[in-house]
Design an enzyme around this catalytic site. Structure first.
Site, short mmCIF file in Angstrom:
data_model
loop_
_atom_site.label_atom_id
_atom_site.label_comp_id
_atom_site.label_asym_id
_atom_site.label_seq_id
_atom_site.Cartn_x
_atom_site.Cartn_y
_atom_site.Cartn_z
N ILE A 353 0.74 -0.94 0.13
CA ILE A 353 -0.05 -0.20 -0.46
C ILE A 353 0.79 0.71 -0.16
O ILE A 353 0.52 2.28 -0.14
CB ILE A 353 -0.98 0.01 1.45
CG1 ILE A 353 -0.05 0.34 2.89
CG2 ILE A 353 -1.87 -1.36 1.10
CD1 ILE A 353 -1.00 0.19 3.94
N LYS A 420 -7.65 1.51 19.73
CA LYS A 420 -6.06 2.58 19.53
C LYS A 420 -5.43 2.92 19.48
O LYS A 420 -4.96 4.46 19.42
CB LYS A 420 -5.29 1.16 20.06
CG LYS A 420 -5.42 -0.25 20.31
CD LYS A 420 -4.48 -1.14 20.20
CE LYS A 420 -4.76 -2.76 21.02
NZ LYS A 420 -6.02 -3.08 20.94
N VAL A 459 -11.41 -8.16 18.25
CA VAL A 459 -11.88 -9.05 17.94
C VAL A 459 -11.89 -10.44 17.90
O VAL A 459 -10.43 -10.51 18.16
CB VAL A 459 -12.10 -9.35 15.59
CG1 VAL A 459 -12.81 -7.63 15.51
CG2 VAL A 459 -10.59 -8.56 15.34
N GLY A 461 -10.40 -14.04 18.14
CA GLY A 461 -10.25 -15.08 17.13
C GLY A 461 -8.85 -13.99 15.43
O GLY A 461 -8.58 -15.25 14.66
#
Length: 645
Positions: A353, A420, A459, A461
């Site tokens: 990116i 965060k 999230v 997992g």
């Protein structure tokens, strides 16, 4: 005595080795004998004599003819194709129809041959008797088969929570298997408590401790697929207070859709403890992806891959997968090609990116209309000890994505952000706040592209998160490492987060910061204890020195906070979706952001730590580090890495 046992075992072995064809040949004459005996018994029951000679003297030949007719009828109904081991409702219905036909045939013979002198009710009694006899013999054969298969197998005793239809099906499946032996039901329905279902007594949940002790149970199986998440949470919390392993059958959707069977048990995950009932998606909020060309950066990551799955299910024109990891890109491309409909194109593109020219070329080539930007370095300790690469990827990489989207006229660009980023105490959080500023600044420059951000917490997992780490530590026998006893975090499942991110992206009007409703905070210490209990172990501590797994406190890692926030300033406003809110964030002045990013690129190139810290404090509101970046980097590298493992 030994000779008798040897002969009996030889018979069991001989019978077990018989082929189905030979067993069928044995069953046919057995049915013939049953028909003959049923005819005699029907007459005996009707007239009340053991041997009514005045009837049997004229109809003795029926004792020979009826068995032949019966076997022929049973064969035509396919009764000899049934496997005794799986005798069920449909088999019983077929036996009933065959016996009814045989009884009607006997009634016809008796009607036309008056010499038989059979009472009129005899065919009815005969049909019932032969039906019961055949069911009894086949049930005995089925029980003998299961006994034969399980006589040398030691099954683990289990309790089934839920005495409804799913529980009964589960018990039936387990009886035919070799692993578990259901010993009792638990159910909250007082109308069922005390009754016998499938040969097991139903108990109230309050008696679980005495049942566990009585039967030496280590596993409880949940058989309630249709319960709401709140109800399941309450039950799992109740069970997690005990050192028993909890497993569950698949969900109702999986069962009805044929994706799983009732006996495919899985361990109860900690997501069962979330008090979050799913909210149905709002169809209109998928307008940014339905029929559009959608590009997902970081497509191989935890969030990015789930975004791809859910976007594919909505029906885009094309999905462009962009990632710098070859293996991650290969995995998600293969998965999508196996699940998407033919009209949906899937294109996998390797790239970084940070390469704006590459991004622009890809956007132009595929005609991208919507971008979901999920590519980022997210592990707090790793970014803390690699600040230049972390900021380069998360901040300057997002700048390249925003400029490419703006230059190529992309309709919508949505940034996946994190809690965060709010008043961060670590470089990763600060870099994600810089990414938000990039999108807000890009919106100030253009009206062609709608830029928006979606901010949410942890999230469950995702790679490197606390839950997979706890699972691995428990599987290894411990200890389970917790940074601080007072740490709390917000959690949601990856599929729910991805679905809400897609819907939030469609609501963007320009420069929006959306916040996802994360529910109630979860104590990490409490989470660790519940995961240990749900795995069937006890916590080893001062109160229980004979426990199985110890919890060790390692101290907060560099840049880590006791709790996270979602709002930088101001209130959160409601939107048309009950789980998505809009924040009123006021970014710094555009010139300040532009100047700061020009300096940021320079200090990263020359790896100037002091200058990097200065820019972070200038651009990121509330940024404060408990420890200077220089001091963190001065720590032994092994200690830094150990904190991330």
């Amino acid at each position: 005595m030994k000779q008798q046992l040897f002969s009996l075992n030889a018979f069991h072995h001989w019978f077990d080795e018989l082929s189905r064809r030979h067993k069928r040949r044995i069953l046919m004459p057995v049915d013939g004998v049953l028909v003959a005996l049923s005819f005699w018994l029907a007459i005996t029951l009707r007239v009340g004599e053991w041997w009514p000679n005045w009837i049997l003297a004229r109809s003795w030949w029926m004792l020979l003819v009826l068995p032949v007719l019966g076997i022929a009828i049973f064969h035509s109904f396919g009764l000899y194709r049934f496997a005794l081991r799986s005798l069920g409702r449909h088999d019983i219905q077929a036996i009933g129809r065959a016996c009814a036909l045989l009884a009607l045939l006997l009634a016809g013979i008796a009607y036309f041959d008056t010499r038989l002198f059979l009472p009129r009710s005899t065919p009815v009694i005969f049909g019932l008797v032969v039906f019961l006899a055949m069911i009894g013999v086949r049930s005995a054969g089925r029980n003998y088969y299961h006994w034969l298969k399980n006589r040398d197998v030691v099954k683990e005793p289990v309790i089934v929570y839920g005495a409804g239809a799913s529980g009964i099906q589960l018990v039936s499946a387990l009886d035919a298997a070799r692993e578990f032996q259901p010993v009792a039901f638990l159910d909250d329905d007082k109308g069922l408590q005390g009754s016998l279902i499938a040969g097991r007594r139903v108990y109230p949940p309050s008696q679980i401790d005495s049942l566990v002790q009585k039967f030496d149970v280590k596993n409880v199986l949940l058989a309630m697929p249709s319960l709401s998440r709140l109800q399941r949470k309450q039950i799992v919390e109740f069970l997690s207070e005990r050192s028993i392993q909890v497993q569950t059958i698949p969900s109702l959707v999986e069962l009805v859709g044929g994706f799983a069977t009732i006996d495919k048990l899985r361990e109860v995950g900690v997501h069962e403890l979330l008090e979050r009932d799913p909210v149905d998606p709002i169809i209109d909020l998928f307008s940014s992806v339905r029929g559009r060309v959608v590009m997902v950066t970081g497509a191989g990551g935890s969030i990015g891959s789930e975004l791809c799955r859910q976007i594919a299910a909505v029906g885009p024109a094309k999905i462009v997968l962009f990632d710098m990891s070859e293996y991650a890109l290969y995995s998600i491309e293969n998965e999508l090609r196996s699940i998407v409909d033919a009209p949906v194109e899937v294109e996998a593109v390797l790239g970084s990116i940070c390469a704006q020219t590459r991004l622009e070329r890809v956007i132009r080539l595929h005609g991208v209309q919507t971008i979901y930007h999920a590519a980022a370095y997210k592990h707090v300790p790793l970014v803390e000890f690699n600040p230049f690469e972390g900021v380069r990827n998360n901040a300057l990489g997002t700048l390249a994505v925003a400029r490419a989207a703006e230059n190529e006229g992309v309709e919508r660009a949505i940034l996946v952000s994190t809690d965060k980023a709010v008043r961060p105490t670590n470089v990763m959080g600060a870099s994600k706040r810089l990414a938000e500023l990039v999108f807000q600044r890009a919106q100030q420059r253009t009206t062609k592209t709608i830029f928006s951000m979606v901010r949410f917490g942890n999230v469950m997992g995702s790679s490197g998160s606390v839950i997979p780490r706890f699972q691995r530590q428990i599987a290894e026998g411990g200890p389970v490492t917790v940074t601080h006893p007072d740490v709390i975090r917000y959690f949601m499942t990856i599929p729910e987060a991805a679905q809400l991110v897609i819907q939030a992206g469609s609501m963007g009007e320009g420069g929006d910061v959306f916040l996802l409703d994360m529910g109630n905070p979860v104590s990490i210490l409490d989470l660790a204890k519940r995961m240990i209990h749900l795995s069937g172990f006890e916590v080893k501590d001062g109160e229980n020195i004979h426990g199985d797994i110890e919890i060790v406190f390692t101290g907060l890692r560099p840049g880590e906070k006791l709790f996270e926030e979602l709002l930088v300033e101001g209130p959160a406003l409601k939107t048309q979706h009950p789980k998505i809110m809009r924040s009123v964030d006021i970014p710094p002045e555009g010139e300040v952001v532009d100047t700061g990013f020009e300096r940021l690129a320079e200090v990263i190139e020359r790896e100037d730590l002091a200058a990097l810290k200065s820019i972070l404090k200038l651009l990121v509101e509330g940024y404060s580090a408990e420890k200077n970046v220089e001091e963190r980097l001065g720590e032994p590298p092994n200690a830094a890495l150990r904190a991330t493992i």
